[in-house]
Scaffold this active site. Sequence first.
Site, PDB file in Angstrom:
ATOM      1  N   TYR A   1      14.860  31.378   2.907  1.00  0.00           N
ATOM      2  CA  TYR A   1      13.716  32.190   3.329  1.00  0.00           C
ATOM      3  C   TYR A   1      13.784  32.521   4.814  1.00  0.00           C
ATOM      4  O   TYR A   1      14.154  31.688   5.632  1.00  0.00           O
ATOM      5  CB  TYR A   1      12.416  31.435   3.063  1.00  0.00           C
ATOM      6  CG  TYR A   1      12.121  31.236   1.597  1.00  0.00           C
ATOM      7  CD1 TYR A   1      12.171  32.314   0.706  1.00  0.00           C
ATOM      8  CD2 TYR A   1      11.782  29.975   1.121  1.00  0.00           C
ATOM      9  CE1 TYR A   1      11.891  32.126  -0.635  1.00  0.00           C
ATOM     10  CE2 TYR A   1      11.497  29.780  -0.220  1.00  0.00           C
ATOM     11  CZ  TYR A   1      11.557  30.859  -1.101  1.00  0.00           C
ATOM     12  OH  TYR A   1      11.287  30.682  -2.416  1.00  0.00           O
TER      13      TYR A   1
ATOM     14  N   LYS B   1       0.840  -1.212   0.000  1.00  0.00           N
ATOM     15  CA  LYS B   1       0.000   0.000   0.000  1.00  0.00           C
ATOM     16  C   LYS B   1       0.872   1.259   0.000  1.00  0.00           C
ATOM     17  O   LYS B   1       2.076   1.187   0.279  1.00  0.00           O
ATOM     18  CB  LYS B   1      -0.904  -0.006   1.228  1.00  0.00           C
ATOM     19  CG  LYS B   1      -0.159   0.128   2.545  1.00  0.00           C
ATOM     20  CD  LYS B   1      -1.082  -0.117   3.739  1.00  0.00           C
ATOM     21  CE  LYS B   1      -0.315   0.003   5.043  1.00  0.00           C
ATOM     22  NZ  LYS B   1      -1.109  -0.494   6.186  1.00  0.00           N
TER      23      LYS B   1
ATOM     24  N   MET C   1      10.661  24.600  -0.977  1.00  0.00           N
ATOM     25  CA  MET C   1       9.817  23.667  -1.733  1.00  0.00           C
ATOM     26  C   MET C   1      10.657  22.740  -2.613  1.00  0.00           C
ATOM     27  O   MET C   1      10.416  21.529  -2.654  1.00  0.00           O
ATOM     28  CB  MET C   1       8.813  24.428  -2.597  1.00  0.00           C
ATOM     29  CG  MET C   1       7.793  23.503  -3.255  1.00  0.00           C
ATOM     30  SD  MET C   1       6.716  24.333  -4.435  1.00  0.00           S
ATOM     31  CE  MET C   1       5.687  25.320  -3.378  1.00  0.00           C
TER      32      MET C   1
END
Length: 394
Positions: free
Chosen positions: A286, A39, A334
Amino acid sequence: MFHAHCSSWIELSSSAFEQNISSYRSILASKTLFGCVLKGNAYGHGLEECLQIVHNHVDILFFINPIDALNVRRQESLHRWPSKRIVVIGAMSAKEAIMCALEDIELAVTHENWENILSEALQDEVFEKSDKKLKLHIHVDSGLGREGFTLENLSQKVIFLKDKKKLFIQGIMTHFANTEDVTEQTYGEFQINNLATANDIIVSTLGLTYMPERHAAQSAASLIMPDCSFEIARIGISLYGLWPSRETKISTKIVRGQTTQLTPVLAWRCKSQCIKQIHEGSYIGYGCTFRAPKHMTIAVLPVGYFDGYPRLFSHKAFVLVQGKRCSVLGRVMMNHIVVDISDIKNPGQEITATLIGSDGQESISVETCASWAETINYEIVCRLGSHIKRVIVP
Ligand SMILES: *Cc1c(COP(=O)(O)O)cnc(C)c1O
């Protein structure tokens, strides 16, 4: 599909897989079928690649999602592999149940609402005319408090499964709640007793003249509750060489007198996007949360939280370059992280970094990653992006 030059890749070790499977084979009773749980994109490792490695070595494949199971049948015919037993233990619609039945995929009936799902499924004309049956595993909630029939009035709850000629009761299953969290298994034993009670009720209510297969044990219980493997074991996390928990590792040593050999299957690596010099006082990333205390050499790596490198790794994690630890500087972004490679001799134009796995004498385990991200190893691997290229290595 194009794979960008500047992206990361995941290496899957086929020998590690085989080692883990044989470790479990050696502890399971010889009559117990080896079910492997694929799974969640094979626990984030990559279903298609893992399937290629394990298909020939296990007895049953377990999925949550019926679509994954149907895709495996597709793969089997494409590669001309023999068809394996497949069981879907997750939710599905009547339509999906029929698609599974037509492909000889077994399913789990988990709640009274399956009365409606099955009655709709049994109206399907193609299925009606076929020689196929819906092969069912009745899921009993013995104490997890998730899906499954609870024991109260169990007989009334399952009576809808009686005397249906297109249904076959293949198995009776349950799932443990806390075997991984403790080193004594009183709750696990309570659950096993409940399963035995449920088994008797189901067999007599449905008037079965044979014993359905029983299955309960996942990775942890297979190791530390030797009597609970029954006819099928459902091995998930340990197939990938990871321990269900520290408690399980300790318990295994207590129960079996020695630990079992598990070898992590996965390594995650990338090449740097660029390398540069920064001067004392410059900021990184950042929020300007990191300020260089001195002149440094940094590498920008093309991975970030999009790929499954958790933002909680910010200011904590390190990667390996030439067998040395290199700190992640500032925040995880990201699609990028920045690491300190000031200690790397002759980095040249490009370095290769290991995000998870070994490099030289050093290694970064999934458990270390889990501690950085305040989670468990299961979540770290499951969240590895399915877009990342997988490579099978020996
Ligand atoms: C995920 C799962 C397993 C496998 O558990 P592991 O701890 O990964 O071995 C077994 N059975 C069910 C019902 C599951 O959901």
